[in-house]
Write an enzyme that holds these catalytic residues in place. Structure first.
Site, PDB file in Angstrom:
ATOM      1  N   SER A 195       3.089  -1.769   4.071  1.00  0.00           N
ATOM      2  CA  SER A 195       3.195  -3.273   3.372  1.00  0.00           C
ATOM      3  C   SER A 195       4.170  -3.435   2.606  1.00  0.00           C
ATOM      4  CB  SER A 195       2.769  -2.482   1.738  1.00  0.00           C
ATOM      5  OG  SER A 195       2.681  -3.039   0.916  1.00  0.00           O
ATOM      6  N   TYR A 227       4.605   3.660  -4.682  1.00  0.00           N
ATOM      7  CA  TYR A 227       3.985   3.532  -3.358  1.00  0.00           C
ATOM      8  C   TYR A 227       4.855   2.514  -2.251  1.00  0.00           C
ATOM      9  CZ  TYR A 227       0.665   0.039  -0.756  1.00  0.00           C
ATOM     10  OH  TYR A 227      -0.080  -0.589  -0.220  1.00  0.00           O
TER      11      TYR A 227
HETATM   12  N1  LIG Z   1      -5.195  -4.126  -0.521  1.00  0.00           N
HETATM   13  C1  LIG Z   1      -3.847  -4.603   0.059  1.00  0.00           C
HETATM   14  O1  LIG Z   1      -3.729  -5.362  -0.848  1.00  0.00           O
HETATM   15  C2  LIG Z   1      -3.473  -4.308   0.601  1.00  0.00           C
HETATM   16  C3  LIG Z   1      -1.049  -4.234   0.874  1.00  0.00           C
HETATM   17  C4  LIG Z   1      -0.575  -3.634   1.327  1.00  0.00           C
HETATM   18  C5  LIG Z   1      -0.698  -3.202   1.980  1.00  0.00           C
HETATM   19  N2  LIG Z   1      -2.151  -1.848   2.216  1.00  0.00           N
HETATM   20  C6  LIG Z   1      -2.504  -0.818   2.837  1.00  0.00           C
HETATM   21  O2  LIG Z   1      -3.643  -0.672   3.631  1.00  0.00           O
HETATM   22  C7  LIG Z   1      -4.326   0.556   3.478  1.00  0.00           C
HETATM   23  C8  LIG Z   1      -5.439   0.762   3.721  1.00  0.00           C
HETATM   24  O3  LIG Z   1      -5.946  -0.227   2.017  1.00  0.00           O
HETATM   25  P1  LIG Z   1      -7.151  -1.051   1.542  1.00  0.00           P
HETATM   26  O4  LIG Z   1      -6.577  -2.027   0.607  1.00  0.00           O
HETATM   27  O5  LIG Z   1      -8.046  -0.900   2.669  1.00  0.00           O
HETATM   28  O6  LIG Z   1      -7.665   0.566   0.816  1.00  0.00           O
HETATM   29  P2  LIG Z   1      -8.961   0.913   0.084  1.00  0.00           P
HETATM   30  O7  LIG Z   1     -10.357  -0.039   0.984  1.00  0.00           O
HETATM   31  O8  LIG Z   1      -8.936   1.661  -0.975  1.00  0.00           O
HETATM   32  O9  LIG Z   1      -9.258   2.037   1.742  1.00  0.00           O
HETATM   33  C9  LIG Z   1      -8.067   3.377   2.153  1.00  0.00           C
HETATM   34  C10 LIG Z   1      -9.094   3.644   3.075  1.00  0.00           C
HETATM   35  O10 LIG Z   1      -7.947   4.988   3.053  1.00  0.00           O
HETATM   36  C11 LIG Z   1      -8.529   5.823   3.758  1.00  0.00           C
HETATM   37  N3  LIG Z   1      -8.085   7.073   3.274  1.00  0.00           N
HETATM   38  C12 LIG Z   1      -6.793   7.468   1.749  1.00  0.00           C
HETATM   39  N4  LIG Z   1      -6.654   8.830   1.394  1.00  0.00           N
HETATM   40  C13 LIG Z   1      -6.894   9.547   2.641  1.00  0.00           C
HETATM   41  C14 LIG Z   1      -6.536  10.603   3.181  1.00  0.00           C
HETATM   42  N5  LIG Z   1      -5.929  11.726   2.064  1.00  0.00           N
HETATM   43  N6  LIG Z   1      -7.140  11.150   4.045  1.00  0.00           N
HETATM   44  C15 LIG Z   1      -8.026   9.886   4.712  1.00  0.00           C
HETATM   45  N7  LIG Z   1      -8.214   8.612   5.041  1.00  0.00           N
HETATM   46  C16 LIG Z   1      -7.512   8.845   3.283  1.00  0.00           C
HETATM   47  C17 LIG Z   1     -10.000   5.972   2.220  1.00  0.00           C
HETATM   48  O11 LIG Z   1     -10.811   6.421   2.787  1.00  0.00           O
HETATM   49  P3  LIG Z   1     -11.461   7.986   1.922  1.00  0.00           P
HETATM   50  O12 LIG Z   1     -11.730   7.542   0.674  1.00  0.00           O
HETATM   51  O13 LIG Z   1     -13.169   7.695   2.516  1.00  0.00           O
HETATM   52  O14 LIG Z   1     -10.482   9.029   2.358  1.00  0.00           O
HETATM   53  C18 LIG Z   1      -9.912   4.607   2.922  1.00  0.00           C
HETATM   54  O15 LIG Z   1     -11.381   4.139   4.054  1.00  0.00           O
HETATM   55  C19 LIG Z   1      -3.249   1.172   3.406  1.00  0.00           C
HETATM   56  O16 LIG Z   1      -2.496   2.035   3.685  1.00  0.00           O
HETATM   57  C20 LIG Z   1      -2.579   0.568   2.428  1.00  0.00           C
HETATM   58  O17 LIG Z   1      -1.704   0.758   1.621  1.00  0.00           O
HETATM   59  C21 LIG Z   1      -3.108  -2.449   1.836  1.00  0.00           C
END
Ligand SMILES: NC(=O)c1ccc[n+]([C@@H]2O[C@H](COP(=O)([O-])OP(=O)(O)OC[C@H]3O[C@@H](n4cnc5c(N)ncnc54)[C@H](OP(=O)(O)O)[C@@H]3O)[C@@H](O)[C@H]2O)c1
Length: 266
Positions: free
Chosen positions: A147, A160
């Site tokens: 991130s 985070y």
């Molecule tokens: N959205 C943003 O603004 C943003 C910005 C910067 C970086 N990111 C990064 O991008 C990535 C994806 O985030 P997102 O925004 O798409 O969030 P999201 O929609 O909440 O998706 C998170 C994913 O991670 C999985 N997950 C969480 N804990 C887990 C565990 N213990 N074991 C296996 N799977 C797990 C969840 O699946 P289950 O619930 O099915 O386990 C889900 O598929 C993350 O690493 C996040 O930090 C996001």
């Protein structure tokens, strides 16, 4: 060993974590549309089954909690059965904010466990299958979704931000070591993306983008062979510029933002 082409040039076997939601779910769809075979992980089985039913014969449904040693052992068996795995996209993550008025180390630990330790354990599980790809003279690529949030000391993001700072250092250091074996390491540093993870945010999210847009930008970067992918540039360049200011100015700005947020959400 040859390094002539990128993994995404021709259909390959790819492990993707966090495939059940948000950025990962859109990445999964785009990779499947491109004809790749996906080992798709997340804790929830149902969204993985949905992917499999929409793209028959292209998905191995591999539900797993990446913080759980038993689940990772099972995954390792899947990788062995499907080796070589040419790309692993470690995208699973969580975001838990700290309320400093009720300081809880547990909140920080939850971020570290999922975002940092979970990703490190995932590397341990998949590395042999990536090495197998190199043995067969195929390109191999490890992609770590971090991130850009940690580039600025945002209030409440202690856990985070620390987990993503640690993850980025880990990935960049690993890049140096794995270069010897011809395994590429890419760090992805998104800004704000509209997903369930950011739905809970009660503060303005500048330059928020849609998850399909985020997935497109990641794939575009990977196809170009980028080792660092950050977006949207309006956001990440602003953070980089702020980061170049003297620390006391950055601190004053961060404290002002936190004060404002506290006033808006007492
Ligand atoms: N959205 C943003 O603004 C943003 C910005 C910067 C970086 N990111 C990064 O991008 C990535 C994806 O985030 P997102 O925004 O798409 O969030 P999201 O929609 O909440 O998706 C998170 C994913 O991670 C999985 N997950 C969480 N804990 C887990 C565990 N213990 N074991 C296996 N799977 C797990 C969840 O699946 P289950 O619930 O099915 O386990 C889900 O598929 C993350 O690493 C996040 O930090 C996001």
């Amino acid at each position: 060993m040859s390094e002539r082409h990128h993994v995404l040039d021709v259909p390959a076997t790819i492990w993707l974590t966090g495939a059940t939601s948000g950025i990962g779910n859109h990445l999964a769809e785009a990779l499947l549309r491109d004809g790749h075979h996906l080992i798709a992980s997340g804790r929830r089985r149902e969204p993985l089954e949905q992917l499999a039913s929409r793209f028959p014969h292209q998905v191995t449904v591999a539900p797993a909690d990446t913080t759980d040693a038993h689940d990772l052992t099972r995954l390792k068996e899947t990788f062995e059965a499907q080796a070589p795995v040419q790309m692993a996209i470690l995208n699973a993550g969580t975001c838990e904010y700290l309320d400093v008025r009720h300081f809880s180390a547990e909140i920080v630990e939850k971020n570290m466990t999922t975002n940092f330790t979970g990703s490190v354990r995932s590397v341990e599980a998949v590395l042999p299958a990536l090495r197998e790809a190199r043995q067969q003279d195929l390109p191999a690529h490890l992609v770590i979704v971090s991130s850009s949030a940690w580039w600025f000391p945002f209030g409440r993001a202690e856990g985070y931000g620390a987990s993503k700072a640690a993850l980025t250092y880990f990935a960049q250091s690993l890049r140096a070591d794995l270069a010897l074996e011809g395994i590429k390491v890419t760090v992805v540093s998104p800004g704000f993306v509209k997903t369930p993870l950011t739905e809970r945010n009660d503060f303005p999210m500048p330059f928020l983008i849609q998850p399909n847009d985020a997935a497109d930008r990641i794939l575009k970067g990977l196809k170009k062979g980028a080792t660092e992918i950050d977006f949207p540039k309006r956001f990440t360049l602003t953070l980089k510029l702020l980061g170049a200011l003297p620390q006391r100015l950055v601190d004053a700005m961060a404290a002002r933002m936190t004060r404002k947020s506290r006033e808006d959400n007492p």
